[in-house]
Design a protein around this motif. Structure first.
Motif, short mmCIF file in Angstrom:
data_model
loop_
_atom_site.label_atom_id
_atom_site.label_comp_id
_atom_site.label_asym_id
_atom_site.label_seq_id
_atom_site.Cartn_x
_atom_site.Cartn_y
_atom_site.Cartn_z
N ARG A 49 8.32 1.31 -7.20
CA ARG A 49 6.87 1.15 -7.19
C ARG A 49 6.34 2.07 -8.27
O ARG A 49 6.63 3.28 -8.24
CB ARG A 49 6.30 1.53 -5.82
N ARG A 99 0.82 -1.20 0.00
CA ARG A 99 0.00 0.00 0.00
C ARG A 99 0.86 1.25 0.00
O ARG A 99 1.60 1.51 -0.94
CB ARG A 99 -0.97 -0.04 1.18
N ALA A 100 0.75 2.05 1.04
CA ALA A 100 1.34 3.39 1.00
C ALA A 100 2.87 3.38 1.00
O ALA A 100 3.49 2.38 1.38
CB ALA A 100 0.85 4.19 2.22
N GLY A 101 3.43 4.52 0.58
CA GLY A 101 4.89 4.57 0.50
C GLY A 101 5.51 5.84 1.03
O GLY A 101 6.71 5.93 1.22
N SER A 147 7.42 5.82 -8.19
CA SER A 147 7.75 5.89 -6.77
C SER A 147 8.77 4.81 -6.46
O SER A 147 9.34 4.19 -7.36
CB SER A 147 6.48 5.73 -5.94
N MET A 148 8.99 4.59 -5.17
CA MET A 148 10.03 3.63 -4.80
C MET A 148 9.84 3.16 -3.37
O MET A 148 9.02 3.72 -2.63
CB MET A 148 11.40 4.30 -4.93
N ARG A 149 10.60 2.14 -2.97
CA ARG A 149 10.64 1.72 -1.56
C ARG A 149 12.07 1.86 -1.05
O ARG A 149 12.27 2.16 0.11
CB ARG A 149 10.14 0.28 -1.41
N TYR A 176 1.31 18.58 0.76
CA TYR A 176 1.91 17.28 0.48
C TYR A 176 2.75 16.79 1.68
O TYR A 176 2.65 15.62 2.07
CB TYR A 176 2.80 17.34 -0.77
N LEU A 225 2.66 7.31 -12.02
CA LEU A 225 3.44 7.71 -10.85
C LEU A 225 4.67 6.82 -10.76
O LEU A 225 4.54 5.59 -10.85
CB LEU A 225 2.60 7.56 -9.57
N PRO A 251 -5.25 7.72 -3.62
CA PRO A 251 -3.85 7.70 -3.16
C PRO A 251 -2.97 8.77 -3.80
O PRO A 251 -1.80 8.91 -3.45
CB PRO A 251 -3.38 6.30 -3.54
N THR A 252 -3.52 9.60 -4.68
CA THR A 252 -2.72 10.61 -5.40
C THR A 252 -1.91 11.48 -4.47
O THR A 252 -0.77 11.81 -4.75
CB THR A 252 -3.65 11.48 -6.27
N GLY A 253 -2.49 11.88 -3.34
CA GLY A 253 -1.76 12.80 -2.47
C GLY A 253 -0.98 12.10 -1.38
O GLY A 253 -0.42 12.73 -0.49
N ALA A 254 -0.95 10.74 -1.43
CA ALA A 254 -0.26 9.94 -0.39
C ALA A 254 -0.77 10.30 0.99
O ALA A 254 0.00 10.53 1.92
CB ALA A 254 1.25 10.15 -0.47
N TYR A 279 5.05 12.52 -10.48
CA TYR A 279 3.61 12.41 -10.77
C TYR A 279 3.42 12.91 -12.20
O TYR A 279 3.80 14.04 -12.51
CB TYR A 279 2.80 13.28 -9.82
N LEU A 337 9.99 11.15 -6.32
CA LEU A 337 8.78 10.68 -7.02
C LEU A 337 8.47 11.60 -8.19
O LEU A 337 8.77 12.79 -8.17
CB LEU A 337 7.59 10.69 -6.04
N TYR A 357 2.90 3.18 -10.89
CA TYR A 357 1.45 3.09 -11.08
C TYR A 357 1.10 3.71 -12.43
O TYR A 357 1.72 4.69 -12.84
CB TYR A 357 0.70 3.88 -10.01
C1 PHB Z 1 3.64 4.58 -3.24
O1 PHB Z 1 4.89 4.61 -3.26
O2 PHB Z 1 2.99 3.51 -3.11
C2 PHB Z 1 2.88 5.87 -3.38
C3 PHB Z 1 3.56 7.07 -3.27
C4 PHB Z 1 2.85 8.26 -3.41
C5 PHB Z 1 1.48 8.21 -3.65
C6 PHB Z 1 0.81 6.99 -3.75
C7 PHB Z 1 1.50 5.81 -3.61
O3 PHB Z 1 0.80 9.37 -3.80
#
Ligand code: PHB
Ligand code: FAS
Length: 393
Positions: free
Chosen positions: A223, A48-50, A215-217, A388, A213, A296-299, A204, A202, A225
């Motif tokens: 990650r 899920r979230a990051g 993103s990363m871990r 943000y 999107l 989830p756009t704004g995390a 967007y 990140l 999308y």
């Molecule tokens: C994610 O890394 O999963 C992520 C990051 C920012 C977002 C949504 C998801 O807005």
């Protein structure tokens, strides 16, 4: 035979909300139990979230579980926004004075489970038929089954941390509960790949073909999308199809740097804005996704669960330590005030970045004009950065 047990706070749901609340209460000697429908491994398997706000980090530190996040998390001082081949950066340092932390929800939840287990915290897994009884009375009860055996817990308070599909929200009678919902006409297809992220922050992306999107871990776990139809299915997308589509939605100079690889996770999430009022009913307090969902756009999903936990934890502390109910009496009002501001930001950013099926040429021109304005205007960037990185609690 029903084993009667008693605790101070009965927490329904062993996701990040419930675990963080339970661990924070533990640090103040306030007893709780967490009832989880599935298992620790199942909860940890959900990707899920990051992105974590500063407020989340502070709560994790206060709960004594911030060490691995500090060591392995990636502080980010900005984020990029692209439209077509245009790309610009929102500088969090300059406009908000705070970074965000990139550290996956899976790791947050793992740290919290480890901490609860280290102190022998009361955790029940595979619970079924959870029912909240007498939420309006001074001694609410929670009944449930474990391995078919009936259990009952008496408590002072019930924290409904059981997510969107949980039982807590529905315990509040229909004639008391007010719900607000906006379902978006698209979803997000996400993949996790053991590849280096395409950029250090990140990205967007708004593109003619839809949102994306990057993103990363961590340095070797990315990650990504892409916006997809609500009717789409994961099996419709090979890894190659995904990478090809992603490359078409991000700026060319970024796409050229993209390192692709096999996906180790692939899933589609629907997007909705959802709020329930009130977040309190008698001695039942709703927290996190049980009370609200954001696109989830704004995390903001996980981060707004944290602000709920902040208000509830401090209200319960005030009650038990000072015999003062002011904090819990103001919980719903305080939490909801911030929830609506977060809903607005998530709705605004989602509306700005996605292609809507019924979007007219004029609507699309408005999106591009807003992106150009954000690209060129410091005040607009300041507002974006402050939302943000996280509004104050
Ligand atoms: C994610 O890394 O999963 C992520 C990051 C920012 C977002 C949504 C998801 O807005
Ligand atoms: P959770 O849903 O995480 O946890 C609730 C727990 O309660 C679950 O473990 C569930 O098994 C349990 N439960 C449910 N019913 C129960 C019952 N009757 N009895 C006992 N236990 C019960 N947020 C972001 O910021 N970025 C993202 O990219 C992002 N992606 C997401 C993708 C998906 C598919 C979903 C569903 C959410 C996503 N979110 C994202 C939001 C997500 O991170 C949530 O905000 C976060 O999980 C909220 O945590 P909780 O409130 O603990 O709810």
């Amino acid at each position: 035979m029903t084993k009667k047990t008693r605790t101070q706070v009965c927490i329904i749901g062993g996701g990040p909300s419930g675990l963080l609340l339970s661990q924070l209460l533990h640090t103040r000697g306030i007893e709780s139990i967490v009832l989880e429908r599935t298992t620790r491994d199942y909860v940890l398997s959900r990707i899920r979230a990051g992105v974590l706000e500063q407020g989340f980090l502070s709560l994790m530190e206060e709960a004594g579980v911030g060490q691995r996040m500090r060591e392995q998390g990636l502080p980010h001082n900005g984020v990029s926004i692209s439209y077509g081949d245009e790309k610009f950066r929102i500088d969090f340092d300059k406009h908000a004075g705070n970074p965000v932390m990139v550290y996956g929800q899976t790791e947050v939840t793992r740290d919290l489970y480890d901490a609860r287990e280290q102190v022998g915290g009361a955790l029940e897994f595979n619970v079924e038929n959870v029912t909240i009884v007498d939420a309006q009375m001074d001694r609410p009860r929670v009944t449930y089954l474990v391995k078919g055996e009936h259990q009952e817990i008496q408590c002072d308070f019930v924290a409904g941390c059981d997510g969107f599909h949980g039982v807590s929200r529905k315990t509040i009678p229909d004639n008391i509960r007010k719900e607000y919902e906006k379902v978006y006409p698209f979803g997000w297809l996400g993949i996790l790949s053991e590849t280096p992220p395409v950029d250090h922050e990140l990205i967007y992306a708004n593109s003619e073909r839809g949102f994306a999107l990057c993103s990363m871990r961590n340095e070797n776990l990315s990650r990504y999308y892409i916006q997809c139809s609500t009717l789409d299915k994961v099996e419709n997308w090979s890894d190659t199809d995904f990478w090809d589509e992603l490359k078409k939605r991000i700026p060319r100079e970024t796409a050229q740097k993209l390192i692709t690889g096999s996906s180790i996770e692939k899933s589609i999430a629907p997007l909705r804005s959802f709020i329930t009022e009130p977040m309190r009913w008698g001695n039942l307090f709703l927290c996190g996704d049980a009370a609200h969902i954001v696109p989830p756009t704004g995390a903001k999903g996980l981060n707004t669960a944290a602000s709920d936990v902040y208000y509830l934890y401090n209200g319960l502390r005030q009650f038990y330590e000072n015999n003062d109910s002011e904090g819990i009496n103001r919980y719903a009002q305080n939490a909801m005030a911030r929830v609506w501001k977060v809903q607005r930001f998530s709705w605004w950013f989602s509306s700005l970045m996605h292609r809507f099926p019924d979007q007219s040429e004029f609507d699309h021109k408005m999106q591009i004009a807003e992106l150009e304005f954000l690209h060129s205007n410091e005040a607009a960037q300041k507002a974006m950065a402050q939302n943000y990185v996280g509004l104050p609690y």
